[in-house]
Design an enzyme around this catalytic site. Structure first.
Site, PDB file in Angstrom:
ATOM      1  N   LYS A   1      33.761   7.669  45.062  1.00  0.00           N
ATOM      2  CA  LYS A   1      34.954   6.824  44.848  1.00  0.00           C
ATOM      3  C   LYS A   1      36.160   7.381  45.593  1.00  0.00           C
ATOM      4  CE  LYS A   1      35.165   7.106  40.308  1.00  0.00           C
ATOM      5  NZ  LYS A   1      33.939   7.822  39.926  1.00  0.00           N
TER       6      LYS A   1
ATOM      7  N   ARG B   1      38.602   3.822  32.695  1.00  0.00           N
ATOM      8  CA  ARG B   1      37.242   4.306  32.464  1.00  0.00           C
ATOM      9  C   ARG B   1      36.657   3.754  31.179  1.00  0.00           C
ATOM     10  NH1 ARG B   1      37.737   9.233  35.815  1.00  0.00           N
ATOM     11  NH2 ARG B   1      35.717  10.233  35.930  1.00  0.00           N
TER      12      ARG B   1
ATOM     13  N   ARG C   1      29.036  18.991  45.998  1.00  0.00           N
ATOM     14  CA  ARG C   1      30.431  18.652  46.342  1.00  0.00           C
ATOM     15  C   ARG C   1      31.278  19.920  46.398  1.00  0.00           C
ATOM     16  NH1 ARG C   1      33.225  13.893  43.154  1.00  0.00           N
ATOM     17  NH2 ARG C   1      32.364  14.936  41.330  1.00  0.00           N
TER      18      ARG C   1
ATOM     19  N   ARG D   1      34.121  22.278  41.997  1.00  0.00           N
ATOM     20  CA  ARG D   1      34.834  21.925  40.768  1.00  0.00           C
ATOM     21  C   ARG D   1      34.085  22.510  39.586  1.00  0.00           C
ATOM     22  NH1 ARG D   1      35.981  15.499  40.935  1.00  0.00           N
ATOM     23  NH2 ARG D   1      35.390  15.778  38.760  1.00  0.00           N
TER      24      ARG D   1
ATOM     25  N   ARG E   1      29.075  13.742  31.530  1.00  0.00           N
ATOM     26  CA  ARG E   1      29.898  12.782  32.275  1.00  0.00           C
ATOM     27  C   ARG E   1      29.084  11.529  32.603  1.00  0.00           C
ATOM     28  NH1 ARG E   1      31.156  16.780  36.694  1.00  0.00           N
ATOM     29  NH2 ARG E   1      32.308  15.203  37.842  1.00  0.00           N
TER      30      ARG E   1
END
Ligand code: AMP
Length: 221
Positions: free
Chosen positions: A13, A88, A127, A162, A174
């Site tokens: 995103k 969300r 990531r 992260r 998540r």
């Protein structure tokens, strides 16, 4: 124009929002980035938000919604924004509709990114993000590695993983929250006739930049 990026964690995103933002000149507003900045600056909001984020849970609405409401009043948002990570939940979407309608605005487009679950987990684990809060560039050690390992191409700062991407429990949590709380938004916005669903998947060689090109063409039509 108000654009929302929807999709599970790891779909890209942020990457797609960044490319659209550069092309059409609307700011990208990422609630996750605002929280992370506050966490790194150890503000009151950051300390409170971190209690939820580190476990992969959602930050409560009484913190998140006023933060977004305030961000929408900034000068750079007067012509609109690209919201990345908000709303969300259905409750947040309804609150956003209220906030926007007070100002004679509405959600114009929702870009819904879809990626197979097994790819999502791998994308989160690989990531890497720039530690420079002004830069915030995002990389992927497999799909989009930096030229020099561990160093940001754009600003030369070190890259890091992260915290919520390095904890398998937080990743699982998540994705569960996405299924339970966020995915109903697909129907919510489809009913309003503003949904544009796009697949991002290595399996069909369709990456974030391809999707961003499509959306930009669609907006320029
Ligand atoms: P993201 O960078 O979008 O993956 O967000 C990182 C974390 O910030 C999420 O896992 C949540 O804990 C928190 N967060 C971001 N956006 C929201 C939101 N709209 N509502 C509640 N929590 C959020």
């Amino acid at each position: 124009m108000i654009i929302i990026m929807l999709g599970a964690q790891g779909t890209g995103k942020g990457t797609v929002a960044g490319l659209i933002s550069k092309s059409i000149g609307l700011p990208q507003v990422s609630t996750g980035d605002i929280f992370r900045q506050n966490i790194s600056e150890k503000t009151e909001l950051g300390i409170e938000a971190d209690k939820y984020i580190s476990k992969g849970n959602l930050v409560p609405d009484d913190i998140t919604v006023p933060m977004v409401e305030d961000r929408l009043t900034w000068e750079d948002a007067k012509n609109g924004v690209i919201l990345d990570g908000f709303p969300r939940t259905i409750e947040q979407a309804e609150k956003l509709d209220e906030i926007l309608s007070k100002n004679g605005k509405k959600v114009d487009l929702v870009v819904n990114l879809v990626t197979p679950k097994e790819e999502l987990i791998d994308r989160m684990l690989t990531r890497r993000v720039c530690t420079n809060q002004e830069c915030k560039a995002t990389y992927n050690t497999k799909l989009n590695p930096p030229k020099e390992e561990g160093i940001c191409d754009r600003c030369g700062s070190p890259l890091k993983q992260r915290e919520d991407d390095s904890d398998p429990k937080a990743i699982e949590r998540r994705l569960e929250i996405y299924e339970e709380k966020t995915s109903p938004l697909v129907q919510y916005y489809d009913k309003k006739g503003v949904l544009k669903t796009e697949t991002v998947s290595l399996a069909i060689n369709r990456m974030g930049k391809d999707v961003a090109e499509d959306v930009i063409k669609f907006l320029n039509k």
